[in-house]
Design a protein around this motif. Structure first.
Motif, PDB file in Angstrom:
ATOM      1  N   THR A 145     -36.620  33.530  -3.356  1.00 53.62           N
ATOM      2  CA  THR A 145     -36.604  32.781  -5.163  1.00 53.62           C
ATOM      3  C   THR A 145     -35.930  31.689  -4.604  1.00 53.62           C
ATOM      4  O   THR A 145     -36.458  30.647  -5.059  1.00 53.62           O
ATOM      5  CB  THR A 145     -35.958  34.152  -5.377  1.00 53.62           C
ATOM      6  N   GLY A 146     -34.483  31.750  -3.801  1.00 53.30           N
ATOM      7  CA  GLY A 146     -34.012  31.209  -3.558  1.00 53.30           C
ATOM      8  C   GLY A 146     -34.419  29.681  -2.964  1.00 53.30           C
ATOM      9  O   GLY A 146     -34.636  28.684  -3.460  1.00 53.30           O
ATOM     10  N   PRO A 147     -34.861  29.480  -1.595  1.00 47.87           N
ATOM     11  CA  PRO A 147     -35.373  28.475  -1.267  1.00 47.87           C
ATOM     12  C   PRO A 147     -36.212  27.904  -2.166  1.00 47.87           C
ATOM     13  O   PRO A 147     -36.946  26.691  -2.051  1.00 47.87           O
ATOM     14  CB  PRO A 147     -36.098  29.257   0.006  1.00 47.87           C
ATOM     15  N   SER A 148     -36.711  28.894  -2.519  1.00 47.33           N
ATOM     16  CA  SER A 148     -38.310  28.738  -2.959  1.00 47.33           C
ATOM     17  C   SER A 148     -38.092  27.735  -4.384  1.00 47.33           C
ATOM     18  O   SER A 148     -39.243  27.763  -5.308  1.00 47.33           O
ATOM     19  CB  SER A 148     -39.176  29.671  -3.676  1.00 47.33           C
ATOM     20  N   GLY A 149     -36.454  27.902  -4.547  1.00 46.13           N
ATOM     21  CA  GLY A 149     -36.683  27.187  -6.165  1.00 46.13           C
ATOM     22  C   GLY A 149     -37.373  28.069  -7.569  1.00 46.13           C
ATOM     23  O   GLY A 149     -37.589  27.790  -8.544  1.00 46.13           O
ATOM     24  N   LEU A 150     -36.904  29.407  -7.304  1.00 47.11           N
ATOM     25  CA  LEU A 150     -37.561  29.952  -8.182  1.00 47.11           C
ATOM     26  C   LEU A 150     -36.251  30.759  -8.522  1.00 47.11           C
ATOM     27  O   LEU A 150     -34.956  30.608  -8.124  1.00 47.11           O
ATOM     28  CB  LEU A 150     -38.165  30.756  -7.979  1.00 47.11           C
ATOM     29  N   LEU A 151     -36.038  31.365 -10.166  1.00 47.85           N
ATOM     30  CA  LEU A 151     -35.643  32.191 -10.718  1.00 47.85           C
ATOM     31  C   LEU A 151     -36.708  33.500 -11.547  1.00 47.85           C
ATOM     32  O   LEU A 151     -37.801  33.200 -12.262  1.00 47.85           O
ATOM     33  CB  LEU A 151     -34.696  31.973 -12.315  1.00 47.85           C
ATOM     34  N   VAL A 152     -36.904  34.746 -10.739  1.00 49.25           N
ATOM     35  CA  VAL A 152     -37.846  35.270 -11.403  1.00 49.25           C
ATOM     36  C   VAL A 152     -36.969  36.378 -12.025  1.00 49.25           C
ATOM     37  O   VAL A 152     -35.978  37.031 -11.894  1.00 49.25           O
ATOM     38  CB  VAL A 152     -38.848  36.543  -9.876  1.00 49.25           C
ATOM     39  N   ILE A 153     -36.898  37.163 -13.089  1.00 48.47           N
ATOM     40  CA  ILE A 153     -36.971  38.217 -14.359  1.00 48.47           C
ATOM     41  C   ILE A 153     -37.308  39.712 -14.088  1.00 48.47           C
ATOM     42  O   ILE A 153     -39.140  39.301 -14.326  1.00 48.47           O
ATOM     43  CB  ILE A 153     -36.451  37.723 -15.526  1.00 48.47           C
ATOM     44  N   ASP A 154     -37.008  40.294 -13.351  1.00 46.30           N
ATOM     45  CA  ASP A 154     -37.725  41.983 -13.421  1.00 46.30           C
ATOM     46  C   ASP A 154     -37.690  42.499 -14.803  1.00 46.30           C
ATOM     47  O   ASP A 154     -36.355  42.772 -14.765  1.00 46.30           O
ATOM     48  CB  ASP A 154     -37.296  42.203 -12.067  1.00 46.30           C
ATOM     49  N   LEU A 155     -38.340  42.780 -14.998  1.00 46.59           N
ATOM     50  CA  LEU A 155     -38.944  43.975 -16.524  1.00 46.59           C
ATOM     51  C   LEU A 155     -39.130  44.985 -15.559  1.00 46.59           C
ATOM     52  O   LEU A 155     -39.880  45.398 -15.376  1.00 46.59           O
ATOM     53  CB  LEU A 155     -39.500  43.225 -17.552  1.00 46.59           C
ATOM     54  N   ASP A 199     -33.553  43.061 -14.434  1.00 45.71           N
ATOM     55  CA  ASP A 199     -32.374  42.012 -13.421  1.00 45.71           C
ATOM     56  C   ASP A 199     -33.033  40.460 -13.230  1.00 45.71           C
ATOM     57  O   ASP A 199     -34.752  40.693 -13.580  1.00 45.71           O
ATOM     58  CB  ASP A 199     -33.280  43.370 -12.171  1.00 45.71           C
ATOM     59  N   THR A 200     -32.527  39.685 -12.071  1.00 45.89           N
ATOM     60  CA  THR A 200     -33.420  38.361 -12.040  1.00 45.89           C
ATOM     61  C   THR A 200     -32.952  38.130 -10.660  1.00 45.89           C
ATOM     62  O   THR A 200     -31.507  39.486  -9.286  1.00 45.89           O
ATOM     63  CB  THR A 200     -32.610  37.487 -12.576  1.00 45.89           C
ATOM     64  N   ARG A 201     -33.607  37.904  -9.371  1.00 47.73           N
ATOM     65  CA  ARG A 201     -33.453  37.878  -8.680  1.00 47.73           C
ATOM     66  C   ARG A 201     -34.211  35.525  -7.894  1.00 47.73           C
ATOM     67  O   ARG A 201     -34.877  35.368  -8.828  1.00 47.73           O
ATOM     68  CB  ARG A 201     -34.837  37.824  -7.965  1.00 47.73           C
ATOM     69  N   ALA A 202     -32.676  35.105  -7.598  1.00 53.57           N
ATOM     70  CA  ALA A 202     -32.812  34.046  -7.060  1.00 53.57           C
ATOM     71  C   ALA A 202     -32.226  34.119  -5.719  1.00 53.57           C
ATOM     72  O   ALA A 202     -32.798  34.230  -4.922  1.00 53.57           O
ATOM     73  CB  ALA A 202     -31.887  32.793  -8.292  1.00 53.57           C
ATOM     74  N   HIS A 203     -30.897  32.626  -5.760  1.00 60.48           N
ATOM     75  CA  HIS A 203     -31.048  32.759  -4.614  1.00 60.48           C
ATOM     76  C   HIS A 203     -30.175  33.710  -4.252  1.00 60.48           C
ATOM     77  O   HIS A 203     -28.896  34.818  -4.282  1.00 60.48           O
ATOM     78  CB  HIS A 203     -29.311  31.403  -4.330  1.00 60.48           C
ATOM     79  N   GLU A 205     -25.558  27.016  -9.510  1.00 63.50           N
ATOM     80  CA  GLU A 205     -26.630  27.689  -8.452  1.00 63.50           C
ATOM     81  C   GLU A 205     -26.938  29.527  -8.163  1.00 63.50           C
ATOM     82  O   GLU A 205     -25.750  30.450  -9.062  1.00 63.50           O
ATOM     83  CB  GLU A 205     -25.715  27.672  -7.031  1.00 63.50           C
ATOM     84  N   LEU A 206     -27.513  30.033  -8.917  1.00 60.91           N
ATOM     85  CA  LEU A 206     -27.986  31.467 -10.137  1.00 60.91           C
ATOM     86  C   LEU A 206     -28.301  32.101  -8.849  1.00 60.91           C
ATOM     87  O   LEU A 206     -28.954  31.368  -7.810  1.00 60.91           O
ATOM     88  CB  LEU A 206     -28.987  31.200 -10.783  1.00 60.91           C
ATOM     89  N   ARG A 207     -27.782  33.069  -9.236  1.00 59.87           N
ATOM     90  CA  ARG A 207     -27.322  34.262  -8.384  1.00 59.87           C
ATOM     91  C   ARG A 207     -28.421  35.837  -8.691  1.00 59.87           C
ATOM     92  O   ARG A 207     -29.120  35.437  -9.621  1.00 59.87           O
ATOM     93  CB  ARG A 207     -26.489  34.764  -8.241  1.00 59.87           C
ATOM     94  N   CYS A 208     -28.558  36.733  -7.787  1.00 55.86           N
ATOM     95  CA  CYS A 208     -29.559  37.531  -8.370  1.00 55.86           C
ATOM     96  C   CYS A 208     -28.413  38.612  -9.369  1.00 55.86           C
ATOM     97  O   CYS A 208     -26.982  38.634  -9.329  1.00 55.86           O
ATOM     98  CB  CYS A 208     -29.683  38.656  -7.359  1.00 55.86           C
ATOM     99  N   THR A 209     -28.572  39.085 -10.318  1.00 56.42           N
ATOM    100  CA  THR A 209     -28.140  39.864 -11.200  1.00 56.42           C
ATOM    101  C   THR A 209     -29.028  41.532 -11.277  1.00 56.42           C
ATOM    102  O   THR A 209     -29.943  41.413 -11.076  1.00 56.42           O
ATOM    103  CB  THR A 209     -28.357  39.274 -12.628  1.00 56.42           C
ATOM    104  N   ALA A 210     -27.864  42.071 -11.726  1.00 58.14           N
ATOM    105  CA  ALA A 210     -28.123  43.394 -12.165  1.00 58.14           C
ATOM    106  C   ALA A 210     -27.708  44.021 -13.581  1.00 58.14           C
ATOM    107  O   ALA A 210     -26.546  44.292 -13.411  1.00 58.14           O
ATOM    108  CB  ALA A 210     -27.591  44.425 -11.116  1.00 58.14           C
ATOM    109  N   GLY A 211     -29.048  44.210 -14.271  1.00 58.30           N
ATOM    110  CA  GLY A 211     -28.120  44.929 -15.595  1.00 58.30           C
ATOM    111  C   GLY A 211     -27.005  43.802 -16.192  1.00 58.30           C
ATOM    112  O   GLY A 211     -26.600  43.616 -17.180  1.00 58.30           O
ATOM    113  N   HIS A 212     -27.415  42.443 -15.565  1.00 59.92           N
ATOM    114  CA  HIS A 212     -26.579  41.116 -16.736  1.00 59.92           C
ATOM    115  C   HIS A 212     -26.774  40.738 -17.820  1.00 59.92           C
ATOM    116  O   HIS A 212     -25.932  40.814 -18.627  1.00 59.92           O
ATOM    117  CB  HIS A 212     -26.576  39.987 -15.452  1.00 59.92           C
ATOM    118  N   LEU A 213     -28.134  40.430 -18.112  1.00 57.13           N
ATOM    119  CA  LEU A 213     -29.391  40.012 -19.564  1.00 57.13           C
ATOM    120  C   LEU A 213     -29.171  41.436 -20.543  1.00 57.13           C
ATOM    121  O   LEU A 213     -28.538  41.317 -21.438  1.00 57.13           O
ATOM    122  CB  LEU A 213     -30.288  39.583 -19.203  1.00 57.13           C
ATOM    123  N   ALA A 214     -29.509  42.462 -20.175  1.00 56.59           N
ATOM    124  CA  ALA A 214     -29.896  43.049 -20.512  1.00 56.59           C
ATOM    125  C   ALA A 214     -30.050  44.825 -19.826  1.00 56.59           C
ATOM    126  O   ALA A 214     -30.410  44.561 -18.690  1.00 56.59           O
ATOM    127  CB  ALA A 214     -31.130  43.519 -21.608  1.00 56.59           C
TER     128      ALA A 214
END
Length: 309
Positions: free
Chosen positions: A60-70, A152-156, A139-148
């Motif tokens: 996701t990082g090199p692709s310039g993406l932020l993916v939200i995992d529900l 989760d999210t996937r980025a750099h 530079e957005l990074r991966c998160t786990a439960g940060h939003l809610a």
């Protein structure tokens, strides 16, 4: 990805078990991670898919993406489905998609469903967005439960399984093959932007060099320069700078001039000061020390005893 699996196909070993036998690791003189191996080269992709039924992983990082995992709630060992925490325990809240809709409602923004999306093998949803760009973009990074809960999210530093790959026999399916990832909404960018770290004054490292001990003074200066190089590294260059510093000091460790513990003591505070996690910094320092050990270096000066250090 490995066939019918979430794990990257290459490398086939973890960094902690890298023995330098893998061709790319051997050429680089260090462990080469899956993210560094990600490619858009048609020839390499064609060669891979004509040799084995690999799945598709998107870095996701090199692709310039932020993916939200529900996600879907996972059952406990007894088979019971987890209940929402009090903050999200409202009627109709059953999974990550419901939580995301409520999150958007509470934030006063429409839920951004109009983007490229896939249904995961476990019944969840991946929402694809283009990450913000530009010199001031975070530079957005991966998160786990940060939003809610269940989000989760996937980025750099992360990757997602792409359709039509399968994992454990279950396929990932694109909801609309013609859709394109929409720009990540500004309010979500703000919510996912890492908080700035408190300013920390550099702490010089003192190696207890005796009076007139030129070798000790040289080592002290080398260690402090290496730590300062990490602190001064630019956006997106922190890990590269940390690895380079660890390689340089690792050469001195291998030459018997410097204890490895002193390298960690010097570089770890510098790495965390620029936003790296302790786990990430530990892996990078260890990798740099291993690479430096392949080219031992002794001190170019003599100690006060007249014996070459």
């Amino acid at each position: 990805m490995r066939a019918d699996d979430k794990r990257p196909a290459f490398p086939d070993h973890a960094e902690a078990r890298c023995a330098g036998r893998d061709p790319r690791c051997r050429r680089a003189g260090r462990h080469v991670s899956w993210e560094e191996r990600a490619t858009t080269d048609p020839a390499r992709i064609r060669a891979a898919w004509t040799s084995a039924p690999y799945g598709i992983g998107i870095a996701t990082g090199p692709s310039g993406l932020l993916v939200i995992d529900l996600d879907q709630p996972k059952p406990d060992p007894a088979g019971a489905i987890a209940l929402p925490p009090a903050e999200w325990a409202e009627p109709g809240i059953l999974d990550g998609g419901d939580v995301f809709a409520l999150l958007c409602q509470r934030a006063g923004h429409p839920a951004p469903w109009d983007t490229y999306a896939t249904r995961t093998g476990s019944g969840g949803t991946h929402l694809y967005f283009t990450a913000p760009t530009g010199p001031e973009a975070p530079e957005l990074r991966c998160t786990a439960g940060h939003l809610a809960w269940l989000i989760d999210t996937r980025a750099h530093g992360g990757y997602v399984v792409a359709a039509p790959s399968t994992v454990a026999g279950r396929a990932y399916v694109a909801e609309d093959d013609t859709a394109e990832p929409a720009p990540l909404p500004g309010w979500l960018t703000e919510a996912l932007t890492p908080r700035p770290l408190p300013v920390q004054a550099p702490t010089p490292i003192h190696l207890r060099a005796g009076a007139g001990d030129r070798a000790g003074a040289y080592l002290e200066a080398a260690v402090n320069r290496a730590a300062e190089a990490v602190r001064a590294s630019g956006h997106g260059q922190h890990n590269r700078a940390l690895y380079g510093a660890a390689v340089q000091l690792g050469q001195l460790v291998a030459g018997g001039a410097l204890p490895a513990g002193q390298v960690y003591a010097a570089l770890m505070p510098a790495a965390t000061a620029v936003g790296q996690s302790e786990a990430e910094a530990t892996r990078t320092i260890a990798s740099g020390l291993r690479a430096g050990a392949k080219r031992p270096r002794t001190l170019p000066i003599e100690s006060s005893t007249g014996v070459a250090a």
